[in-house]
Design an enzyme around this catalytic site. Structure first.
Site, PDB file in Angstrom:
ATOM      1  N   SER A 184      13.691  62.609 -67.449  1.00  0.00           N
ATOM      2  CA  SER A 184      13.543  63.994 -67.907  1.00  0.00           C
ATOM      3  C   SER A 184      14.643  64.926 -67.429  1.00  0.00           C
ATOM      4  CB  SER A 184      12.186  64.544 -67.462  1.00  0.00           C
ATOM      5  OG  SER A 184      12.069  64.524 -66.053  1.00  0.00           O
ATOM      6  N   HIS A 212       8.834  61.659 -72.624  1.00  0.00           N
ATOM      7  CA  HIS A 212      10.002  62.337 -73.193  1.00  0.00           C
ATOM      8  C   HIS A 212      10.701  61.500 -74.262  1.00  0.00           C
ATOM      9  CE1 HIS A 212      10.262  65.880 -70.538  1.00  0.00           C
ATOM     10  NE2 HIS A 212       9.757  65.080 -69.607  1.00  0.00           N
ATOM     11  N   LYS A 243       4.026  67.178 -75.326  1.00  0.00           N
ATOM     12  CA  LYS A 243       5.450  67.408 -75.582  1.00  0.00           C
ATOM     13  C   LYS A 243       5.706  67.285 -77.085  1.00  0.00           C
ATOM     14  CE  LYS A 243       7.071  66.304 -70.934  1.00  0.00           C
ATOM     15  NZ  LYS A 243       5.776  66.307 -70.264  1.00  0.00           N
TER      16      LYS A 243
END
Length: 397
Positions: A184, A212, A243
């Site tokens: 990340s 991610h 996310k």
């Protein structure tokens, strides 16, 4: 006694501020999206520091799905799953996640932090070994700490060092390699093809956190298994709904049915946390339907990443190599990263400086996160602001 403790905390906080490392929260007064209002003055800024990779956080279709689920299934569950907290929607979402990752079964958590925190302890003992990448997320690190298995750590994405760890762990009963899919802070992708080759060579399991990477990497954004053609070789996936997958709350672990069943029996964050709220589950189900209908959002995201990265490098910025939606603009100095972020906000660009302990000392940076919600004009405004501030602060010429 608190007076003495208060003095201790006050000094610690003062030291943090004097070191330029104090974290201030900036208040957003709009939905999460590319253009937002922040602060008491409702300043309009462009947001380049959210994990909203597919731009779905304010998607009207998802909002309507959330409202519908709330109307039909209520506001909250008021229970953990095994007591009376399982609705039909929870099972539908678990099936949708399994289909997305080509796995047998899935278990939902309140967050991916809980998924990682509750993964290792129910499955492994002191007879086993966990081999973890040095840049893994804090949730993986904490999950490993809660487990009695032997611990090994290898340098980030360093396959020679990973092999060293596997050799040192050769006498352990079971071995599992744990890695982020996308790291990340740097935005680099774990070399899953090489990791799986070493796992096969040394008889190890493979676990990857797709927080991610899912929705972002791979030809159609299905994550690292798609990127490296590793379906059937990665044993366990963890991930988040917070996310790319809508930006709300909720996490999951997905993999072989026996693993998931054991987590249902023994994973403490699952057993002792409320079920994911119906509105989030309903919107998440609609999100997977959307991703199954078209790859347009992922295509736009990757076009935005390439455009921004190439323009920034051409301007002279030090950008870490990335295959993801994360572009780390390296500044190296903690105070400079804070000053840079403050100047960027004056230019109408909302970014955050990252510094120790979030990243190693001397590795401060602005982490830019691109989104399918960004239009080309948004990117051009951000690039122009970076160049202006970069020249003002002596970062570029």
């Amino acid at each position: 006694m608190y007076k003495e403790f208060q003095k201790h905390l006050a000094k610690e906080l003062t030291d943090i501020k004097e070191a330029g490392l104090y974290k201030n929260e900036r208040v957003i007064r709009t939905p999460q999206r590319a253009d937002i209002e922040v602060g008491d003055q409702r300043d309009e800024v462009l947001n380049f520091c959210a994990n909203n990779y597919l731009g779905l956080a304010d998607n009207k279709r998802l909002v309507e799905a959330a409202k519908k689920a709330m109307d039909e299934r209520g506001y909250g569950m008021s229970s953990v799953r095994f007591i009376c907290g399982t609705q039909d929607l929870h099972k539908e979402l678990e099936r949708a996640i399994s289909d997305y990752f080509h796995t047998e079964d899935t278990i939902l958590y309140a967050a991916c932090f809980d998924a990682n925190g509750g993964l290792f302890e129910p499955l492994f003992t002191e007879q086993d070994a966990i081999i973890s990448d040095s840049l893994n997320h804090a949730s993986i690190i904490d999950g490993v700490r809660l487990c009695k298995a032997k611990r090994f750590r290898y340098a980030n994405a360093d396959m020679a060092d990973l092999e060293r760890c596997l050799q040192e762990a050769k006498d352990c009963r079971f071995k599992i390699i744990a890695t982020d899919g996308v790291f990340s802070m740097d935005g680099n992708v774990a070399p899953m093809d090489k990791i799986c080759e070493l796992a096969d060579k040394y008889g190890a399991l493979v676990m990857v956190d797709e927080s991610h990477s899912a929705g972002v990497v791979g030809p159609t954004g299905h994550g690292v298994a798609e990127q490296f053609d590793c379906y059937g070789k990665i044993d366990i996936f963890t991930g988040t709904l917070g996310k790319a997958f809508g930006g709300a709350m909720g996490g999951f672990t997905t993999g072989p049915k026996e693993v998931i069943d054991m987590l249902r029996q023994r994973s403490r964050p699952y057993l002792f946390s409320n079920s994911v709220a119906p509105a989030i589950v309903g919107a998440s189900l609609e999100m997977f339907k959307m991703l199954g209908e078209s790859d347009d959002l992922h295509t736009k995201l990757m076009d935005n990443v390439a455009y921004f990265r190439d323009k920034m490098i051409a301007a002279g910025f030090d950008i870490k190599p990335t295959q993801s939606a994360i572009c780390a603009v390296m500044l190296y100095d903690a105070k400079l990263s804070q000053e840079f972020a403050a100047e960027m906000q004056k230019e109408g660009i909302y970014v955050t400086g990252f510094y120790y302990p979030v990243v190693p000392k001397g590795q401060a940076r602005i982490r830019v996160q691109l989104s399918a919600g960004h239009e080309r004009e948004h990117l051009d405004r951000a690039i122009a602001a970076f160049i202006k501030v970069g020249k003002k602060l002596g970062v570029i010429k």
